[in-house]
Design a protein around this motif. Structure first.
Motif, short mmCIF file in Angstrom:
data_model
loop_
_atom_site.label_atom_id
_atom_site.label_comp_id
_atom_site.label_asym_id
_atom_site.label_seq_id
_atom_site.Cartn_x
_atom_site.Cartn_y
_atom_site.Cartn_z
N ARG A 181 50.08 39.08 71.31
CA ARG A 181 48.69 39.02 71.34
C ARG A 181 48.25 38.32 72.38
N GLN A 182 46.85 38.74 72.71
CA GLN A 182 46.49 37.63 73.92
C GLN A 182 45.96 36.35 73.39
N PHE A 183 46.24 35.57 74.26
CA PHE A 183 45.39 34.02 74.22
C PHE A 183 44.03 34.28 74.69
N PRO A 184 43.21 33.40 74.01
CA PRO A 184 41.81 33.48 74.48
C PRO A 184 41.68 33.78 76.02
N ASP A 185 42.44 33.28 76.83
CA ASP A 185 42.09 33.48 78.40
C ASP A 185 42.64 34.97 78.83
N GLY A 186 43.23 35.74 77.87
CA GLY A 186 43.59 37.05 78.33
C GLY A 186 44.98 37.09 78.76
N GLU A 187 45.63 35.97 78.72
CA GLU A 187 47.20 36.15 78.86
C GLU A 187 47.86 36.60 77.75
N THR A 188 49.04 37.01 77.75
CA THR A 188 50.03 37.38 76.64
C THR A 188 50.78 36.48 75.95
N TYR A 189 50.85 36.52 74.79
CA TYR A 189 51.52 35.59 73.91
C TYR A 189 52.60 36.72 73.39
N ILE A 190 53.94 36.21 73.49
CA ILE A 190 54.81 37.29 72.83
C ILE A 190 55.94 36.25 71.73
N ARG A 191 56.25 36.57 70.75
CA ARG A 191 57.55 35.96 70.08
C ARG A 191 58.04 37.03 69.24
N ILE A 192 59.41 37.15 69.56
CA ILE A 192 60.24 38.05 68.94
C ILE A 192 60.93 37.08 67.76
N GLU A 193 60.64 37.87 66.57
CA GLU A 193 61.11 37.45 64.96
C GLU A 193 62.65 37.71 64.88
N GLY A 194 63.17 36.78 64.31
CA GLY A 194 64.50 37.01 63.94
C GLY A 194 65.38 37.23 64.84
N GLU A 195 66.75 37.39 64.55
CA GLU A 195 68.02 37.36 65.44
C GLU A 195 67.80 38.68 66.44
N THR A 196 67.99 38.28 67.68
CA THR A 196 67.74 39.44 68.65
C THR A 196 69.28 39.98 68.71
N PRO A 197 69.49 41.39 69.02
CA PRO A 197 70.57 42.34 68.97
C PRO A 197 71.23 42.21 70.46
N LYS A 198 72.36 42.74 70.51
CA LYS A 198 72.77 42.95 72.27
C LYS A 198 71.99 43.99 72.79
N LYS A 199 71.72 44.97 72.15
CA LYS A 199 71.00 46.34 72.47
C LYS A 199 69.55 46.28 71.75
N ALA A 200 68.96 46.88 72.53
CA ALA A 200 67.58 47.05 71.88
C ALA A 200 67.04 48.42 72.58
N ILE A 201 65.95 49.17 71.82
CA ILE A 201 65.19 49.84 72.49
C ILE A 201 63.79 49.57 72.11
N VAL A 202 63.03 50.16 73.32
CA VAL A 202 61.57 49.34 73.37
C VAL A 202 60.78 50.79 73.42
N CYS A 203 59.88 51.11 72.57
CA CYS A 203 59.13 52.31 72.71
C CYS A 203 57.67 51.74 73.10
N ALA A 204 57.11 52.39 74.21
CA ALA A 204 55.71 51.96 74.77
C ALA A 204 54.71 53.18 75.34
N ASP A 205 53.72 52.88 74.96
CA ASP A 205 52.86 53.83 75.51
C ASP A 205 52.30 53.50 76.77
N LEU A 206 52.72 54.20 77.82
CA LEU A 206 52.15 53.89 79.35
C LEU A 206 51.22 54.45 79.92
N SER A 207 50.33 55.43 79.00
CA SER A 207 49.11 55.83 79.36
C SER A 207 48.35 54.67 79.74
N ASN A 208 47.36 54.94 80.64
CA ASN A 208 46.25 54.03 81.12
C ASN A 208 47.38 52.68 81.31
#
Ligand code: R5P
Length: 290
Positions: free
Chosen positions: A30-57
């Motif tokens: 989410r965005q902090f009130p000042d527009g910067e991005t806050y990120i928190r990954i929940e749970g255990e992280t794996p060794k390998k991951a896939i990220v699907c993102a919409d990069l239009s705009n």
């Protein structure tokens, strides 16, 4: 496989998330009130991951995606695949005028620095022949042509596939071959962002056919609109327009709807009202291959 779906609601991302055997990682972004991005990954992280993102705009979306990948890396993920159904920043592939940035290269450098593999659909390869000329990570481009050819076979009688410019020939010839029909490729002179001239030589002999224009990107829509006008002026039926990536900048969709075009259909790489051809299955198969 563990997927972080950074494009909730996007049909391709949802298709991947719903696939049997696919675990979906939880996170907060989410965005902090000042527009910067806050990120928190929940749970255990794996060794390998896939990220699907919409990069239009892309300018609005890329920074959170890069920060997300950096967070995963920081938490110990060793291999991150980026699935980007639409890959932006492919058209500035040369310095057209002195002093211009060749932004395709800089964008590729940023993605390559944060991810270990890239999967995408029909990137705009014109002066570059392969993503390997740009990306330093394994980058695979999947063709939407089989899905487009299927759509044409099931929806149209006696089609002729029309490419509005020489760059479209790579997609047009592939689709025509798979759909088993003729193709016709025009030439285009671009005078400005919203100003193109199309030379539609040889269109007349296809007056009895159903013209289907195929191009990779519909951005301002001017390429499709001018080519459609030339087809109609040559005595052909109003064409169906198929775009792989429904980018539709500003008033483009409105302009397309007002043009002599029978129907506009797109693949679902970018969410749009014209989406009618699914490419989610293609990306899923590519992920399952290894
Ligand atoms: C570039 O030539 C692409 O293949 C498309 O033809 C182009 O991006 C379409 O742009 P527009 O919709 O702005 O005419």
């Amino acid at each position: 496989m563990l997927l972080y779906n950074l494009a909730p609601g996007h049909p391709v991302a949802e298709r991947l998330a719903a696939a049997p055997g696919m675990d979906v990682g939880n996170y907060q972004l989410r965005q902090f009130p000042d527009g910067e991005t806050y990120i928190r990954i929940e749970g255990e992280t794996p060794k390998k991951a896939i990220v699907c993102a919409d990069l239009s705009n892309p300018d609005q979306k890329i920074l959170p995606v890069l920060l997300f990948a950096a967070t995963l890396r920081d938490l110990g993920v060793e291999h991150i695949t980026l699935v980007a159904p639409y890959l932006p920043y492919m058209r500035q592939d040369i310095r057209f005028h002195p002093g211009e940035g060749v932004t395709s290269r800089y964008f590729a450098r940023m993605i390559s620095a944060h991810f270990d593999r890239l999967l995408t659909i029909d990137p705009h390869l014109h002066r570059y022949h392969s993503l390997d000329e740009l990306y330093t990570i394994p980058a695979r481009s999947l063709a939407a042509a089989p899905a487009i050819a299927d759509w044409i076979r099931t929806h149209l009688d006696k089609p002729v596939i029309v490419g509005p410019d020489s760059e479209s020939d790579q997609w047009v010839s592939h689709v025509a071959e798979l759909a088993g029909c003729d193709r016709l490729v025009f030439s285009k002179t671009r005078l400005g962002d919203k100003d193109v001239i199309i030379d539609a030589t040889n269109a007349e002999k296809y007056r009895e056919y159903s013209p289907v224009m195929v191009d990779d990107i519909i951005s301002t829509g001017r390429t499709m609109i001018e080519a459609a006008a030339e087809l109609v002026a040559a005595g052909l039926h109003r064409p169906v327009c198929i775009g792989v990536h429904a980018v539709f900048a500003d008033d483009a969709y409105h302009a397309i709807q007002a043009a002599p075009i029978e129907r506009t259909v797109s693949c679902n790489t970018v969410i749009h009202a014209t989406n009618g051809i699914d490419v989610g299955e293609l990306l899923l198969q590519a992920l399952q291959e290894r």
